[in-house]
Design a protein around this motif. Structure first.
Motif, short mmCIF file in Angstrom:
data_model
loop_
_atom_site.label_atom_id
_atom_site.label_comp_id
_atom_site.label_asym_id
_atom_site.label_seq_id
_atom_site.Cartn_x
_atom_site.Cartn_y
_atom_site.Cartn_z
N GLY A 58 20.04 27.81 -72.75
CA GLY A 58 19.35 28.30 -71.74
C GLY A 58 20.14 29.61 -71.27
O GLY A 58 19.70 30.14 -70.15
N PHE A 59 20.69 30.21 -72.08
CA PHE A 59 21.54 31.55 -71.87
C PHE A 59 20.75 32.65 -72.27
O PHE A 59 20.93 33.61 -71.78
N VAL A 60 19.74 32.55 -73.20
CA VAL A 60 18.78 33.52 -73.56
C VAL A 60 17.60 33.04 -73.75
O VAL A 60 17.29 31.76 -73.93
N GLU A 61 16.36 33.86 -73.87
CA GLU A 61 15.21 33.45 -74.18
C GLU A 61 14.60 34.39 -75.28
O GLU A 61 14.82 35.63 -75.41
N ARG A 62 14.01 33.75 -76.19
CA ARG A 62 13.61 34.11 -77.43
C ARG A 62 12.02 34.51 -77.47
O ARG A 62 11.43 33.46 -77.26
N ALA A 63 11.32 35.52 -77.37
CA ALA A 63 9.96 35.74 -77.02
C ALA A 63 9.40 36.73 -78.18
O ALA A 63 10.10 37.74 -78.51
N PRO A 64 8.37 36.52 -78.73
CA PRO A 64 7.83 37.61 -79.52
C PRO A 64 7.55 38.86 -78.96
O PRO A 64 7.14 38.94 -77.75
N ASP A 65 7.74 39.99 -79.79
CA ASP A 65 7.57 41.12 -79.13
C ASP A 65 6.14 41.60 -79.29
O ASP A 65 5.65 41.87 -80.70
#
Lengths: 164, 164
Positions: free
Chosen positions: A93-100
């Motif tokens: 839960g330290f980063v979030e990965r989302a499509p650009d």
DNA sequence: TTATATTGTTAGCCGGACTAACGCAACGGG
DNA sequence: CCCGTTGCGTTAGTCCGGCTAACAATATAA
């Protein structure tokens, strides 16, 4: 046979390392780095973290959200390895990965509040570890040491190998 | 590059490493050592040699014939890895491996004339490599650097596992 | 359009540090 | 004298970090 204790040789005889090796800068460098790495790794393991986690979080805090390729360039972590790191950080839960949306090849990596907290915890932890590693040096010597390393590094840093 | 990324606008290909990382001694140490190792390995490869070869030959010249266990302690090469090194050196005619009549568990490793010649060739080669690695430093700085490393090393070298 | 480059991802190689286990020989008591 | 312990050389194998290769999807250039 000798199960249990790993076989332990002693130094009763006191076999010494030859002078030629004892004064070889590259050897000293390698051994010292090995030891330092060990301390860092062990230290961070206590916080369920790895060196790369810190590198990525620090980068994110300094320059904001970034694509994985960008993070790779900034941290010098190979982009093939980076995916695992991002996975781990995302799992915690330290980063979030989302499509650009702007470039659908990319993922945008964003640090979360928890990530920021973790980063600061690691900051402290790492400071302690650094302090341990550099223990035998005075403040001035530590500065010298760091500066010398930095000089060596960026002098040779030109020949950086990016992936083909 | 073509980075038309919205907010993370950065300059032409030059994504910089965050300051936090740039000043971390342990990181600098690791990177520098990596680079140094690479240079050494490549350099020695040109002479069909490896770092361990040099360590063993140097030890032999300094203290004369020795058992593998003894070499292991002196060079800090694990005795399990040492066997391969001795094999390689023996294949090339640089050392001879003979059972020790006094203690039949042991092998006595002796350097040959060729070995001595090779050692001196490596001496020169290595000097050149060291010179390359330390290129950006003055003579005085090199001394400082070496001395600092030595201090760090033996401070921690004592407490932690020697050859456990 | 077609060609080329970039991105994220999976898989895998390689070498170095390190552990485990084994057979053999030596040493030191009982 | 046998016996447990320790040291020796050797084989095998683990683990991990740096690094390469290949690939599908997408973006950009010619």
């Amino acid at each position: 046979m000798n199960s249990g204790a790993p076989d332990t040789a002693d130094l009763s005889g006191g076999e010494a390392t030859p002078a030629r090796l004892r004064n070889l800068p590259t050897r000293l460098l390698a051994l010292t780095a090995l030891h330092s790495d060990r301390l860092v790794t062990e230290g961070l393991a206590g916080a369920d973290a790895r060196q790369w986690h810190y590198a990525v979080l620090a980068t994110l805090e300094e320059s904001g959200p970034a694509s994985q390729a960008e993070l790779s360039r900034r941290t010098r972590i190979y982009r093939s390895d980076l995916v695992a790191v991002i996975n781990e950080l995302a799992d915690r839960g330290f980063v979030e990965r989302a499509p650009d949306p702007a470039d659908r090849r990319r993922n945008v990596i964003t640090m979360t509040g928890q990530g920021r907290r973790q980063l600061h915890r690691l900051d402290e932890l790492l400071a302690a570890i650094e302090d341990d590693v550099l223990a035998p040096l005075t403040r001035i010597e530590r500065r010298q040491f760091t500066e010398l390393l930095a000089r060596l590094l960026d002098h040779h840093g030109r020949s950086r190998r990016r992936d083909a």
